[in-house]
Write an enzyme that holds these catalytic residues in place. Structure first.
Site, PDB file in Angstrom:
ATOM      1  N   HIS A 244       0.821  -1.221   0.000  1.00 15.01           N
ATOM      2  CA  HIS A 244       0.000   0.000   0.000  1.00 15.01           C
ATOM      3  C   HIS A 244       0.850   1.265   0.000  1.00 15.01           C
ATOM      4  CE1 HIS A 244      -4.073  -1.772   0.870  1.00 15.01           C
ATOM      5  NE2 HIS A 244      -3.278  -2.810   1.043  1.00 15.01           N
TER       6      HIS A 244
ATOM      7  N   ASP B 212       3.509   9.425  -0.884  1.00 16.03           N
ATOM      8  CA  ASP B 212       2.343   8.636  -0.490  1.00 16.03           C
ATOM      9  C   ASP B 212       2.163   7.511  -1.497  1.00 16.03           C
ATOM     10  OD1 ASP B 212       0.047   7.935   0.938  1.00 16.03           O
ATOM     11  OD2 ASP B 212      -0.636  10.012   1.097  1.00 16.03           O
TER      12      ASP B 212
HETATM   13  P1  ADP Z   1      -3.208   6.625   4.781  1.00 19.09           P
HETATM   14  O1  ADP Z   1      -3.624   5.268   4.352  1.00 19.09           O
HETATM   15  O2  ADP Z   1      -1.732   6.857   4.714  1.00 19.09           O
HETATM   16  O3  ADP Z   1      -3.756   7.033   6.094  1.00 19.09           O
HETATM   17  P2  ADP Z   1      -5.055   7.580   2.705  1.00 19.09           P
HETATM   18  O4  ADP Z   1      -5.374   8.972   2.310  1.00 19.09           O
HETATM   19  O5  ADP Z   1      -4.786   6.651   1.575  1.00 19.09           O
HETATM   20  O6  ADP Z   1      -3.832   7.661   3.732  1.00 19.09           O
HETATM   21  O7  ADP Z   1      -6.273   6.964   3.504  1.00 19.09           O
HETATM   22  C1  ADP Z   1      -6.725   7.527   4.680  1.00 19.09           C
HETATM   23  C2  ADP Z   1      -8.155   7.058   4.948  1.00 19.09           C
HETATM   24  O8  ADP Z   1      -8.468   7.320   6.301  1.00 19.09           O
HETATM   25  C3  ADP Z   1      -9.171   7.799   4.109  1.00 19.09           C
HETATM   26  O9  ADP Z   1     -10.260   6.960   3.836  1.00 19.09           O
HETATM   27  C4  ADP Z   1      -9.579   8.973   5.011  1.00 19.09           C
HETATM   28  O10 ADP Z   1     -10.893   9.417   4.822  1.00 19.09           O
HETATM   29  C5  ADP Z   1      -9.414   8.370   6.392  1.00 19.09           C
HETATM   30  N1  ADP Z   1      -8.881   9.414   7.293  1.00 19.09           N
HETATM   31  C6  ADP Z   1      -7.636   9.929   7.296  1.00 19.09           C
HETATM   32  N2  ADP Z   1      -7.516  10.909   8.205  1.00 19.09           N
HETATM   33  C7  ADP Z   1      -8.717  11.018   8.785  1.00 19.09           C
HETATM   34  C8  ADP Z   1      -9.232  11.875   9.799  1.00 19.09           C
HETATM   35  N3  ADP Z   1      -8.469  12.820  10.368  1.00 19.09           N
HETATM   36  N4  ADP Z   1     -10.522  11.715  10.139  1.00 19.09           N
HETATM   37  C9  ADP Z   1     -11.287  10.783   9.538  1.00 19.09           C
HETATM   38  N5  ADP Z   1     -10.865   9.959   8.581  1.00 19.09           N
HETATM   39  C10 ADP Z   1      -9.592  10.069   8.196  1.00 19.09           C
HETATM   40  C1  G6P Z   2      -1.221   3.230   5.944  1.00 18.51           C
HETATM   41  C2  G6P Z   2      -0.611   1.855   5.839  1.00 18.51           C
HETATM   42  C3  G6P Z   2      -1.530   0.827   6.489  1.00 18.51           C
HETATM   43  C4  G6P Z   2      -1.889   1.243   7.907  1.00 18.51           C
HETATM   44  C5  G6P Z   2      -2.450   2.679   7.914  1.00 18.51           C
HETATM   45  C6  G6P Z   2      -2.745   3.177   9.328  1.00 18.51           C
HETATM   46  O1  G6P Z   2      -2.373   3.265   5.198  1.00 18.51           O
HETATM   47  O2  G6P Z   2      -0.384   1.539   4.481  1.00 18.51           O
HETATM   48  O3  G6P Z   2      -0.912  -0.440   6.523  1.00 18.51           O
HETATM   49  O4  G6P Z   2      -2.842   0.363   8.455  1.00 18.51           O
HETATM   50  O5  G6P Z   2      -1.523   3.551   7.313  1.00 18.51           O
HETATM   51  O6  G6P Z   2      -1.639   3.005  10.164  1.00 18.51           O
HETATM   52  P1  G6P Z   2      -1.644   2.049  11.451  1.00 18.51           P
HETATM   53  O7  G6P Z   2      -0.209   1.976  11.870  1.00 18.51           O
HETATM   54  O8  G6P Z   2      -2.545   2.730  12.426  1.00 18.51           O
HETATM   55  O9  G6P Z   2      -2.199   0.723  11.036  1.00 18.51           O
END
Ligand code: ADP
Ligand code: G6P
Length: 458
Positions: free
Chosen positions: A157, A365
């Protein structure tokens, strides 16, 4: 049809909301396909024995969840140490933040072995196994050593950096060799796939034996790019529901005479939050018409707070926001609203829809789903504008966004100004093209493409 067995470190009940791209996407996928989802329970047992953990099973709709506890020592070495202290920073090009302490790697191997040992008895001969993310790279090799002959796929991911950066991981040869125990390895972007091809040719003298097929260590692995998407229909459904509508209306009312910009992230140093705040400060400095008018709503969900680099970024962010608010804020206007909390997923579509501009500006990212969610939530007749980092995997697909280099603070401020000033016809045209992409390459497309490719691997 064979059963789908998904394995990931982070689990989520598919009936409940989660923050983090992996849990959100897998939750959406498994709701449709059903199957077994195996992973860490989220529980850390204070005085448990290393390499051991209790497994609990329960049913969540069509999904059987298999949740494994970890003891403190395993959690510290495997999750906090090797996965989030070594692999996460290096895979995000941050060699400076890697903490290469002894004991982390052996903990990582021990927990992968534990996962395999607990998973093996649950497997049926024709299960398709799909393993996710950097926590579990050696899991297929562990399963193979225990006699597992099932089809096994792996999806990363997060980004895969170039060879020169990967080589900064002690034992990178072992780690990358472990990928050859899979039938199929998937990446988020073509750039990641190219980095993989280059690494295995240069470091493992792998030969290309077919399109995307590499042979080394007496094994052949198929590799491909499978950009992950969102469940757009589900997101639209959320957007039509009462709580989202309410959020939309209250936010619009509150900002009726102002422009609203939004950032939604986990509080992670890869997300470029300090640079984003500085770019917003630069906007207020260079384009003073935005003072008393533009507000940045930054929602940053707490994440991995026991890793030092994460608490450092939190303090930096708080002082940056404080400085800009102190400098420019007035009795009737604060430039930045910083919220260190996750917002409920059911409110997100309404919130995105009420905003004029989204700032999705990670330094690196794998994909970034927030960018796609923002596009999905916009009203096609009067859509907001996406400012997107060229270093997010999503930039390979979302070319009609305003692409920025997040390290270039004046350049990003200029792009934000352009977004705020963009004429309606241009906003509509860009949004229509972006929406088409987000709709076509949704989470079900991603899952379908990956599983079809896995089923077809010879
Ligand atoms: P990552 O997987 O690195 O966190 P992504 O943008 O690919 O980044 O996915 C994040 C997911 O988590 C999205 O579906 C987003 O809506 C949710 N998310 C991230 N930050 C927040 C937040 N502060 N509050 C609610 N949902 C969140
Ligand atoms: C990214 C990573 C995931 C992970 C998520 C939240 O999306 O690719 O593997 O689950 O961040 O991080 P956490 O450490 O809370 O699982």
């Amino acid at each position: 049809m064979s059963r789908l067995v998904v394995v990931s470190n982070r689990l989520a009940d598919p009936r409940k909301p989660a923050a983090g791209g992996l849990a959100v996407a897998l939750g959406e996928t498994l709701k449709k396909t059903g199957g077994l989802w195996f992973g860490w329970s989220g529980t850390v047992v204070k005085d448990g024995a290393p390499g051991e953990g209790e497994l609990r099973m329960h049913q969540a709709g069509p999904v059987t969840l298999a949740e494994l506890d970890l003891c403190q020592e395993d959690h510290d070495a495997y999750y906090r140490g090797y996965a989030n202290g070594v692999l996460w920073p290096i895979f995000h090009y941050r060699l400076d933040l890697a903490s290469l302490e002894s004991g982390y790697l052996s903990g990582y191997r021990r927990v992968n072995h534990l996962f395999a040992r607990k998973l093996m008895p649950l497997l049926k001969p024709d299960d398709m196994i799909w393993i996710h993310d950097y926590h579990l790279i050696p899991l297929a090799a562990e399963l193979r050593a225990m006699g597992c002959g099932n089809k096994i796929g792996f999806f990363l991911h997060i980004p895969l950096p170039p060879q020169q950066i990967l080589a900064a991981i002690p034992s990178h040869e072992w780690l990358m060799r472990a990928l050859f125990a899979y039938d199929l390895v998937g990446f988020q972007s073509e750039a990641d796939l190219l980095n993989f091809a280059h690494y295995v040719k240069a470091e493992a003298t792998a030969e290309t034996v077919g399109v995307g097929q590499f042979r080394a260590f007496n094994s052949t692995v198929q590799a491909g790019a499978f950009p992950i998407g969102i469940d757009i229909d589900d997101f639209h459904r959320l957007g039509r529901a009462r709580e989202s509508q309410e959020t939309y209306e209250t936010t619009c009312r509150e900002y009726s005479r102002r422009r609203l910009l939004i950032g939604v992230d986990r509080l992670d140093y890869s997300k470029g939050l300090p640079q984003r705040i500085r770019a917003f400060g630069e906007l207020l400095k260079e384009y003073p018409e935005n003072r008393h008018s533009a507000t940045l709503l930054q929602i940053a969900a707490p994440s991995r707070e026991d890793v030092d680099a994460y608490s450092d970024i939190q303090h930096e962010l708080e002082s940056l926001c404080g400085a800009i608010n102190g400098n420019y804020g007035d009795l009737d206007w604060m430039p930045i609203r910083y919220i260190h909390r996750a917002v409920a997923r059911r409110r997100l579509p309404g919130l995105y829809q009420a905003c004029d501009v989204a700032l999705v500006t990670p330094l690196r990212d794998g994909m970034n789903l927030v960018a796609k969610e923002f596009i999905a939530a916009q009203d096609a007749a009067d859509p907001g504008v996406l400012v997107l980092s060229r270093f997010a995997g999503a930039a390979e697909q979302l070319k009609e966004a305003l692409l920025v280099n997040p390290y270039d603070i004046p350049g990003t401020a200029q792009a934000i100004q352009r977004a705020l000033q963009m004429p309606l016809a241009e906003r509509q045209a860009r949004h229509a093209a972006l929406l088409e992409n987000v709709r076509k390459y949704d989470v079900h497309w991603w899952c379908g493409q990956f599983l079809e490719a896995l089923a077809n691997v010879r």
